[in-house]
Design a protein around this motif. Structure first.
Motif, PDB file in Angstrom:
ATOM      1  N   HIS A 101      -4.193  -3.584  -3.177  1.00 47.20           N
ATOM      2  CA  HIS A 101      -3.584  -4.884  -2.882  1.00 47.20           C
ATOM      3  C   HIS A 101      -2.453  -4.796  -1.870  1.00 47.20           C
ATOM      4  O   HIS A 101      -1.841  -5.800  -1.532  1.00 47.20           O
ATOM      5  CB  HIS A 101      -3.103  -5.544  -4.172  1.00 47.20           C
ATOM      6  N   LEU A 102      -2.185  -3.578  -1.420  1.00 42.78           N
ATOM      7  CA  LEU A 102      -1.186  -3.356  -0.385  1.00 42.78           C
ATOM      8  C   LEU A 102      -1.856  -2.551   0.717  1.00 42.78           C
ATOM      9  O   LEU A 102      -2.504  -1.539   0.440  1.00 42.78           O
ATOM     10  CB  LEU A 102       0.016  -2.598  -0.953  1.00 42.78           C
ATOM     11  N   HIS A 103      -1.726  -3.029   1.943  1.00 41.45           N
ATOM     12  CA  HIS A 103      -2.323  -2.360   3.099  1.00 41.45           C
ATOM     13  C   HIS A 103      -1.259  -2.106   4.143  1.00 41.45           C
ATOM     14  O   HIS A 103      -0.333  -2.906   4.306  1.00 41.45           O
ATOM     15  CB  HIS A 103      -3.432  -3.220   3.719  1.00 41.45           C
ATOM     16  N   ALA A 104      -1.442  -1.001   4.858  1.00 39.62           N
ATOM     17  CA  ALA A 104      -0.601  -0.695   6.009  1.00 39.62           C
ATOM     18  C   ALA A 104      -1.513  -0.634   7.227  1.00 39.62           C
ATOM     19  O   ALA A 104      -2.515   0.083   7.215  1.00 39.62           O
ATOM     20  CB  ALA A 104       0.119   0.636   5.819  1.00 39.62           C
ATOM     21  N   GLU A 125       0.472 -18.359  -2.202  1.00 39.65           N
ATOM     22  CA  GLU A 125       1.558 -17.938  -3.093  1.00 39.65           C
ATOM     23  C   GLU A 125       1.340 -16.498  -3.556  1.00 39.65           C
ATOM     24  O   GLU A 125       0.268 -16.150  -4.042  1.00 39.65           O
ATOM     25  CB  GLU A 125       1.592 -18.863  -4.305  1.00 39.65           C
ATOM     26  N   GLY A 126       2.359 -15.662  -3.364  1.00 40.93           N
ATOM     27  CA  GLY A 126       2.286 -14.256  -3.774  1.00 40.93           C
ATOM     28  C   GLY A 126       1.883 -13.309  -2.664  1.00 40.93           C
ATOM     29  O   GLY A 126       2.105 -12.104  -2.761  1.00 40.93           O
ATOM     30  N   THR A 140      -1.636  -8.465  -0.620  1.00 43.58           N
ATOM     31  CA  THR A 140      -2.636  -9.476  -1.000  1.00 43.58           C
ATOM     32  C   THR A 140      -3.046  -9.218  -2.452  1.00 43.58           C
ATOM     33  O   THR A 140      -4.043  -8.546  -2.707  1.00 43.58           O
ATOM     34  CB  THR A 140      -3.853  -9.427  -0.060  1.00 43.58           C
ATOM     35  N   PRO A 141      -2.281  -9.751  -3.409  1.00 48.04           N
ATOM     36  CA  PRO A 141      -2.515  -9.435  -4.823  1.00 48.04           C
ATOM     37  C   PRO A 141      -3.860  -9.906  -5.366  1.00 48.04           C
ATOM     38  O   PRO A 141      -4.299  -9.431  -6.415  1.00 48.04           O
ATOM     39  CB  PRO A 141      -1.355 -10.130  -5.546  1.00 48.04           C
ATOM     40  N   SER A 147      -8.757 -12.912   0.909  1.00 50.47           N
ATOM     41  CA  SER A 147      -7.521 -13.504   1.430  1.00 50.47           C
ATOM     42  C   SER A 147      -7.724 -14.095   2.827  1.00 50.47           C
ATOM     43  O   SER A 147      -8.269 -13.445   3.715  1.00 50.47           O
ATOM     44  CB  SER A 147      -6.441 -12.417   1.500  1.00 50.47           C
ATOM     45  N   LYS A 148      -7.266 -15.320   3.026  1.00 46.73           N
ATOM     46  CA  LYS A 148      -7.293 -15.942   4.349  1.00 46.73           C
ATOM     47  C   LYS A 148      -6.362 -15.162   5.292  1.00 46.73           C
ATOM     48  O   LYS A 148      -6.676 -14.966   6.461  1.00 46.73           O
ATOM     49  CB  LYS A 148      -6.850 -17.406   4.230  1.00 46.73           C
TER      50      LYS A 148
END
Length: 181
Positions: A101-104, A125-126, A140-141, A147-148
């Motif tokens: 849910h976390l990208h670099a 939201e979030g 992007t949880p 996710s848009k």
């Protein structure tokens, strides 16, 4: 006097789906040309190696091998171990449960403030995006694929890039530390 050896983390853009880069033959090819402590991680375009060559020469050499042996002609990014460690330390979302849910995303240039703000419009939201030192961090949880913000990121950021989820970021750090010795 020979140049000191540097550990590089190689990120191949656009591997997956129809574009494959076979990891075992890639490791063999990189070792054959003299790169040391070569490791690959999953079949999505990640490698680690040790070399006395400067970054641009590493990229050129690897790109040539990929084109000749594998027909792969997409961008290759090379980060040093120090740069990768900094990428991790600069994470603006340290309290986020990382994983997928976390990208670099390593950026080839500096995006405009307008491009970043335009992407923020798509965040629900979030969700969030922050850019620190030519790395875009996307939280992007609910999943990047749904996710848009994730959908619009690649073109919307306005600079060439390649992204990895945080699990991969941490695994590449581990492999790079092993490659260094």
């Amino acid at each position: 006097m020979p140049r000191p050896k540097t550990t590089y983390i190689l990120l191949f853009r656009g591997v997956g789906g129809a574009t494959q880069l076979p990891v075992a033959p890639l490791r063999e090819a990189l070792t054959e040309v003299g790169f040391e402590n070569v490791a690959t991680y999953i079949n999505s375009g990640n490698a680690v190696l040790l070399s006395h060559l400067p970054r641009e020469k590493v990229i050129t050499t690897v790109a040539n091998i990929c084109e000749v042996k594998f027909g792969f002609t997409k961008a290759i990014y090379a980060q040093t171990l120090d740069e990768w460690t900094e990428l991790i330390e600069n994470n603006p979302f340290p309290t986020v449960e990382a994983g997928k849910h976390l990208h670099a995303a390593v950026l080839a240039g500096d995006p405009t403030k307008e491009a970043i703000e335009a992407l923020r419009i798509y965040a629900v939201e979030g969700e969030s995006i922050e850019v620190v030192a030519r790395v875009a961090y996307l939280h992007t949880p609910f999943g990047l694929g749904t996710s848009k913000l994730g959908e619009k990121f690649d073109k919307g950021i306005g600079v060439a890039n390649t992204a990895r989820n945080w699990n991969t970021v941490l695994k590449l750090l581990e492999l790079a530390m092993k490659a260094t010795g």
